[in-house]
Design a protein around this motif. Structure first.
Motif, PDB file in Angstrom:
ATOM      1  N   SER A   1       0.839  -1.191   0.000  1.00 61.63           N
ATOM      2  CA  SER A   1       0.000   0.000   0.000  1.00 61.63           C
ATOM      3  C   SER A   1       0.874   1.242   0.000  1.00 61.63           C
ATOM      4  O   SER A   1       2.103   1.173   0.085  1.00 61.63           O
ATOM      5  CB  SER A   1      -0.915  -0.011   1.223  1.00 61.63           C
ATOM      6  OG  SER A   1      -0.189   0.353   2.381  1.00 61.63           O
ATOM      7  N   ILE A   2       0.234   2.373  -0.075  1.00 61.81           N
ATOM      8  CA  ILE A   2       0.958   3.637  -0.077  1.00 61.81           C
ATOM      9  C   ILE A   2       1.701   3.842   1.241  1.00 61.81           C
ATOM     10  O   ILE A   2       2.733   4.495   1.294  1.00 61.81           O
ATOM     11  CB  ILE A   2       0.003   4.807  -0.387  1.00 61.81           C
ATOM     12  CG1 ILE A   2       0.795   6.063  -0.681  1.00 61.81           C
ATOM     13  CG2 ILE A   2      -0.971   5.024   0.740  1.00 61.81           C
ATOM     14  CD1 ILE A   2      -0.007   7.168  -1.257  1.00 61.81           C
TER      15      ILE A   2
ATOM     16  N   ILE B   1      -8.210   6.958   6.181  1.00 65.87           N
ATOM     17  CA  ILE B   1      -8.836   5.728   5.696  1.00 65.87           C
ATOM     18  C   ILE B   1      -9.990   6.104   4.780  1.00 65.87           C
ATOM     19  O   ILE B   1     -10.776   6.997   5.082  1.00 65.87           O
ATOM     20  CB  ILE B   1      -9.354   4.874   6.862  1.00 65.87           C
ATOM     21  CG1 ILE B   1      -8.176   4.393   7.700  1.00 65.87           C
ATOM     22  CG2 ILE B   1     -10.170   3.695   6.367  1.00 65.87           C
ATOM     23  CD1 ILE B   1      -8.575   3.605   8.922  1.00 65.87           C
ATOM     24  N   THR B   2     -10.093   5.421   3.627  1.00 65.81           N
ATOM     25  CA  THR B   2     -11.153   5.697   2.665  1.00 65.81           C
ATOM     26  C   THR B   2     -12.119   4.533   2.612  1.00 65.81           C
ATOM     27  O   THR B   2     -11.717   3.411   2.364  1.00 65.81           O
ATOM     28  CB  THR B   2     -10.592   5.907   1.253  1.00 65.81           C
ATOM     29  OG1 THR B   2      -9.955   4.709   0.836  1.00 65.81           O
ATOM     30  CG2 THR B   2      -9.582   7.026   1.231  1.00 65.81           C
ATOM     31  N   ASP B   3     -13.367   4.769   2.866  1.00 65.13           N
ATOM     32  CA  ASP B   3     -14.430   3.774   2.739  1.00 65.13           C
ATOM     33  C   ASP B   3     -14.108   2.477   3.475  1.00 65.13           C
ATOM     34  O   ASP B   3     -14.552   1.411   3.096  1.00 65.13           O
ATOM     35  CB  ASP B   3     -14.702   3.451   1.269  1.00 65.13           C
ATOM     36  CG  ASP B   3     -15.121   4.673   0.486  1.00 65.13           C
ATOM     37  OD1 ASP B   3     -15.593   5.633   1.118  1.00 65.13           O
ATOM     38  OD2 ASP B   3     -14.963   4.673  -0.735  1.00 65.13           O
ATOM     39  N   GLY B   4     -13.287   2.542   4.498  1.00 64.82           N
ATOM     40  CA  GLY B   4     -12.971   1.363   5.281  1.00 64.82           C
ATOM     41  C   GLY B   4     -11.995   0.401   4.638  1.00 64.82           C
ATOM     42  O   GLY B   4     -11.631  -0.595   5.231  1.00 64.82           O
TER      43      GLY B   4
ATOM     44  N   GLY C   1      -6.245   7.145   1.979  1.00 68.38           N
ATOM     45  CA  GLY C   1      -6.222   8.415   1.282  1.00 68.38           C
ATOM     46  C   GLY C   1      -5.087   9.267   1.818  1.00 68.38           C
ATOM     47  O   GLY C   1      -4.507   8.975   2.869  1.00 68.38           O
ATOM     48  N   VAL C   2      -4.770  10.325   1.110  1.00 68.16           N
ATOM     49  CA  VAL C   2      -3.640  11.161   1.466  1.00 68.16           C
ATOM     50  C   VAL C   2      -4.096  12.615   1.544  1.00 68.16           C
ATOM     51  O   VAL C   2      -4.810  13.098   0.680  1.00 68.16           O
ATOM     52  CB  VAL C   2      -2.529  11.033   0.393  1.00 68.16           C
ATOM     53  CG1 VAL C   2      -1.325  11.856   0.768  1.00 68.16           C
ATOM     54  CG2 VAL C   2      -2.139   9.586   0.186  1.00 68.16           C
TER      55      VAL C   2
ATOM     56  N   PHE D   1      -7.614  10.416  -3.042  1.00 69.89           N
ATOM     57  CA  PHE D   1      -7.577   8.973  -3.008  1.00 69.89           C
ATOM     58  C   PHE D   1      -6.178   8.494  -3.389  1.00 69.89           C
ATOM     59  O   PHE D   1      -5.443   9.191  -4.091  1.00 69.89           O
ATOM     60  CB  PHE D   1      -8.598   8.368  -3.982  1.00 69.89           C
ATOM     61  CG  PHE D   1     -10.018   8.515  -3.539  1.00 69.89           C
ATOM     62  CD1 PHE D   1     -10.548   7.683  -2.572  1.00 69.89           C
ATOM     63  CD2 PHE D   1     -10.826   9.487  -4.105  1.00 69.89           C
ATOM     64  CE1 PHE D   1     -11.861   7.811  -2.166  1.00 69.89           C
ATOM     65  CE2 PHE D   1     -12.145   9.624  -3.712  1.00 69.89           C
ATOM     66  CZ  PHE D   1     -12.662   8.785  -2.733  1.00 69.89           C
ATOM     67  N   GLU D   2      -5.844   7.301  -2.960  1.00 65.18           N
ATOM     68  CA  GLU D   2      -4.528   6.730  -3.231  1.00 65.18           C
ATOM     69  C   GLU D   2      -4.231   6.615  -4.727  1.00 65.18           C
ATOM     70  O   GLU D   2      -3.105   6.825  -5.168  1.00 65.18           O
ATOM     71  CB  GLU D   2      -4.447   5.356  -2.566  1.00 65.18           C
ATOM     72  CG  GLU D   2      -3.139   4.653  -2.700  1.00 65.18           C
ATOM     73  CD  GLU D   2      -3.117   3.330  -1.964  1.00 65.18           C
ATOM     74  OE1 GLU D   2      -2.060   2.690  -2.013  1.00 65.18           O
ATOM     75  OE2 GLU D   2      -4.127   2.934  -1.370  1.00 65.18           O
TER      76      GLU D   2
END
Length: 129
Positions: free
Chosen positions: A2-3, A45-48, A52-53, A66-67
């Motif tokens: 992940s990022i 955290i995006t949508d669980g 996100g950054v 979003f990532e």
């Protein structure tokens, strides 16, 4: 990966404006047009599921992305190529089941065959798993 594995707070990333233009304000779009580089100031955290950054843009304002809307940069300022993060399952059974295709059956004897039902069931659910 992940990022979070590749980037840290304070690193610079490049914003891909084409992927995020529809949800940004005119002020943010203007700041990205001046400089598409942004400094990571936080992660969200995006949508669980994803990460996100929060970036500090050229106009000193912060914006959330979003990532997949950003490109990571290496120490020389070059974009790091993205690769598919999907888990690659090397299990023979999963490879076999992924290769199954269901052909529509028209005859009653084909419809009542339990093997055809199993193939239909696997093909129907293979994208879920």
């Amino acid at each position: 990966m992940s990022i979070l594995d590749k980037a840290k707070i304070g690193n610079y990333v490049q914003v891909n404006l084409e992927l995020s233009r529809d949800r940004l304000t005119k002020e943010t779009i203007d700041a990205i047009n001046v400089s598409s580089l942004g400094k990571i100031s936080d992660f969200r955290i995006t949508d669980g599921k994803g990460i996100g950054v929060v970036l500090q843009l050229s106009n000193e304002k912060e914006q959330w992305f979003f990532e997949d809307e950003i490109d990571l940069l290496d120490e020389n300022g070059n974009v790091i190529k993205k690769y598919n993060d999907k888990k690659k399952n090397s299990n023979f059974i999963f490879k076999f089941l992924k290769g199954l295709n269901y052909e529509h059956k028209n005859q009653v004897s084909e419809l009542l065959n339990p093997i055809n039902f199993f193939i239909w069931l696997v093909v129907s659910f293979k994208d879920i798993f």
